[in-house]
Design a protein around this motif. Structure first.
Motif, PDB file in Angstrom:
ATOM      1  N   ALA A   1     -53.175 -56.266  -9.796  1.00 51.15           N
ATOM      2  CA  ALA A   1     -52.901 -57.662  -9.436  1.00 51.15           C
ATOM      3  C   ALA A   1     -51.474 -57.813  -8.917  1.00 51.15           C
ATOM      4  N   ILE A   2     -50.542 -57.158  -9.564  1.00 49.64           N
ATOM      5  CA  ILE A   2     -49.141 -57.214  -9.121  1.00 49.64           C
ATOM      6  C   ILE A   2     -49.000 -56.564  -7.751  1.00 49.64           C
ATOM      7  N   GLN A   3     -49.634 -55.408  -7.568  1.00 49.38           N
ATOM      8  CA  GLN A   3     -49.555 -54.716  -6.277  1.00 49.38           C
ATOM      9  C   GLN A   3     -50.084 -55.604  -5.150  1.00 49.38           C
ATOM     10  N   ARG A   4     -51.215 -56.267  -5.392  1.00 50.69           N
ATOM     11  CA  ARG A   4     -51.782 -57.151  -4.370  1.00 50.69           C
ATOM     12  C   ARG A   4     -50.860 -58.335  -4.098  1.00 50.69           C
ATOM     13  N   SER A   5     -50.254 -58.887  -5.143  1.00 46.57           N
ATOM     14  CA  SER A   5     -49.429 -60.084  -4.978  1.00 46.57           C
ATOM     15  C   SER A   5     -48.150 -59.811  -4.182  1.00 46.57           C
ATOM     16  N   ILE A   6     -47.673 -58.579  -4.209  1.00 48.05           N
ATOM     17  CA  ILE A   6     -46.466 -58.255  -3.444  1.00 48.05           C
ATOM     18  C   ILE A   6     -46.803 -57.567  -2.119  1.00 48.05           C
ATOM     19  N   GLY A   7     -48.084 -57.558  -1.773  1.00 51.26           N
ATOM     20  CA  GLY A   7     -48.503 -57.024  -0.482  1.00 51.26           C
ATOM     21  C   GLY A   7     -48.625 -55.525  -0.410  1.00 51.26           C
ATOM     22  N   ARG A   8     -48.748 -54.857  -1.566  1.00 50.01           N
ATOM     23  CA  ARG A   8     -48.864 -53.393  -1.575  1.00 50.01           C
ATOM     24  C   ARG A   8     -50.219 -52.944  -2.110  1.00 50.01           C
ATOM     25  N   GLY A   9     -51.217 -53.792  -1.991  1.00 48.14           N
ATOM     26  CA  GLY A   9     -52.526 -53.477  -2.558  1.00 48.14           C
ATOM     27  C   GLY A   9     -53.549 -53.019  -1.545  1.00 48.14           C
ATOM     28  N   GLN A  10     -53.093 -52.273  -0.531  1.00 51.45           N
ATOM     29  CA  GLN A  10     -54.006 -51.845   0.526  1.00 51.45           C
ATOM     30  C   GLN A  10     -55.149 -50.992  -0.004  1.00 51.45           C
ATOM     31  N   ASP A  11     -54.882 -50.165  -1.001  1.00 47.68           N
ATOM     32  CA  ASP A  11     -55.937 -49.297  -1.538  1.00 47.68           C
ATOM     33  C   ASP A  11     -56.347 -49.722  -2.948  1.00 47.68           C
ATOM     34  N   SER A  12     -56.210 -51.004  -3.231  1.00 44.60           N
ATOM     35  CA  SER A  12     -56.503 -51.528  -4.565  1.00 44.60           C
ATOM     36  C   SER A  12     -57.945 -51.262  -4.989  1.00 44.60           C
ATOM     37  N   ALA A  13     -58.891 -51.440  -4.084  1.00 43.27           N
ATOM     38  CA  ALA A  13     -60.303 -51.228  -4.430  1.00 43.27           C
ATOM     39  C   ALA A  13     -60.547 -49.773  -4.821  1.00 43.27           C
ATOM     40  N   ALA A  14     -59.941 -48.850  -4.089  1.00 47.50           N
ATOM     41  CA  ALA A  14     -60.102 -47.425  -4.404  1.00 47.50           C
ATOM     42  C   ALA A  14     -59.415 -47.083  -5.722  1.00 47.50           C
ATOM     43  N   ASP A  15     -58.249 -47.671  -5.965  1.00 41.43           N
ATOM     44  CA  ASP A  15     -57.557 -47.453  -7.246  1.00 41.43           C
ATOM     45  C   ASP A  15     -58.409 -47.958  -8.404  1.00 41.43           C
ATOM     46  N   GLN A  16     -58.979 -49.144  -8.239  1.00 43.36           N
ATOM     47  CA  GLN A  16     -59.803 -49.719  -9.310  1.00 43.36           C
ATOM     48  C   GLN A  16     -61.056 -48.878  -9.550  1.00 43.36           C
ATOM     49  N   GLU A  17     -61.614 -48.315  -8.503  1.00 42.33           N
ATOM     50  CA  GLU A  17     -62.787 -47.448  -8.679  1.00 42.33           C
ATOM     51  C   GLU A  17     -62.404 -46.214  -9.494  1.00 42.33           C
ATOM     52  N   ALA A  18     -61.236 -45.631  -9.209  1.00 36.54           N
ATOM     53  CA  ALA A  18     -60.755 -44.472  -9.980  1.00 36.54           C
ATOM     54  C   ALA A  18     -60.463 -44.882 -11.422  1.00 36.54           C
ATOM     55  N   ASN A  19     -59.895 -46.074 -11.609  1.00 32.43           N
ATOM     56  CA  ASN A  19     -59.629 -46.581 -12.961  1.00 32.43           C
ATOM     57  C   ASN A  19     -60.931 -46.684 -13.762  1.00 32.43           C
ATOM     58  N   ARG A  20     -61.939 -47.321 -13.158  1.00 31.65           N
ATOM     59  CA  ARG A  20     -63.236 -47.492 -13.846  1.00 31.65           C
ATOM     60  C   ARG A  20     -63.890 -46.143 -14.123  1.00 31.65           C
ATOM     61  N   TRP A  21     -63.800 -45.234 -13.154  1.00 31.59           N
ATOM     62  CA  TRP A  21     -64.391 -43.904 -13.316  1.00 31.59           C
ATOM     63  C   TRP A  21     -63.833 -43.229 -14.577  1.00 31.59           C
ATOM     64  N   GLY A  22     -62.522 -43.192 -14.690  1.00 28.13           N
ATOM     65  CA  GLY A  22     -61.890 -42.578 -15.847  1.00 28.13           C
ATOM     66  C   GLY A  22     -62.184 -43.320 -17.134  1.00 28.13           C
ATOM     67  N   ARG A  23     -62.104 -44.636 -17.099  1.00 25.47           N
ATOM     68  CA  ARG A  23     -62.344 -45.453 -18.299  1.00 25.47           C
ATOM     69  C   ARG A  23     -63.766 -45.307 -18.812  1.00 25.47           C
ATOM     70  N   ASN A  24     -64.698 -45.042 -17.909  1.00 23.38           N
ATOM     71  CA  ASN A  24     -66.105 -44.886 -18.301  1.00 23.38           C
ATOM     72  C   ASN A  24     -66.469 -43.443 -18.626  1.00 23.38           C
ATOM     73  N   GLY A  25     -65.466 -42.583 -18.753  1.00 26.18           N
ATOM     74  CA  GLY A  25     -65.717 -41.207 -19.183  1.00 26.18           C
ATOM     75  C   GLY A  25     -65.917 -40.203 -18.074  1.00 26.18           C
ATOM     76  N   GLY A  26     -65.725 -40.620 -16.826  1.00 24.84           N
ATOM     77  CA  GLY A  26     -65.865 -39.689 -15.705  1.00 24.84           C
ATOM     78  C   GLY A  26     -64.724 -38.683 -15.672  1.00 24.84           C
ATOM     79  N   ASP A  27     -65.009 -37.489 -15.202  1.00 25.02           N
ATOM     80  CA  ASP A  27     -64.011 -36.425 -15.127  1.00 25.02           C
ATOM     81  C   ASP A  27     -62.943 -36.773 -14.087  1.00 25.02           C
ATOM     82  N   PRO A  28     -61.678 -36.914 -14.511  1.00 27.46           N
ATOM     83  CA  PRO A  28     -60.610 -37.246 -13.566  1.00 27.46           C
ATOM     84  C   PRO A  28     -60.441 -36.217 -12.449  1.00 27.46           C
TER      85      PRO A  28
END
Length: 126
Positions: free
Chosen positions: A87-114
């Motif tokens: 949210a902070i990254q998006r608010s300061i205009g640096r969230g270009q890859d936010s969706a991909a970051d969030q997908e990696a976050n969810r992957w790891g949080r749900n037990g996926g192999d990093p």
């Protein structure tokens, strides 16, 4: 008045227990959350230290994975930290890859192999 205040306090405590969940072993939740925050910080520190091209998704997934392994408190901490950071990254205009970051976050949080996100050549110490 005194009894009504005590009743509100008791009701608030019961609601907190219900929110955290009985099966979550609520008394462990704070320690798990603190450990999860530490895991997230370690992944961030390692990412900065490694300074490796295209490694951010790996460190996102690894931090979330490590935190979630601690239990519901760690999983909660990982979600709060990850969502807050994005949210902070998006608010300061640096969230270009936010969706991909969030997908990696969810992957790891749900037990996926990093290692799914591990860039070629990243030293094994990470």
């Amino acid at each position: 008045m005194f009894r009504f205040t005590n009743m509100k306090l008791i009701l608030a405590a019961l609601v907190l227990v219900m929110v955290v969940g009985v099966r979550a072993q609520w008394y462990r939740f704070p320690g798990q959350a603190a450990g999860g925050a530490k895991d997230m910080w370690r992944a961030y520190s390692d990412m900065k230290e490694a300074n490796w091209k295209n490694s951010d998704k790996y460190f996102h997934a690894r931090g979330n994975f490590d935190a979630a392994q601690r239990g519901s408190g760690g999983r909660w901490a990982a979600a709060v930290i990850s969502n807050g950071r994005e949210a902070i990254q998006r608010s300061i205009g640096r969230g270009q890859d936010s969706a991909a970051d969030q997908e990696a976050n969810r992957w790891g949080r749900n037990g996926g192999d990093p290692n799914r996100y591990r860039p070629k050549g990243l030293p094994r110490r990470y």
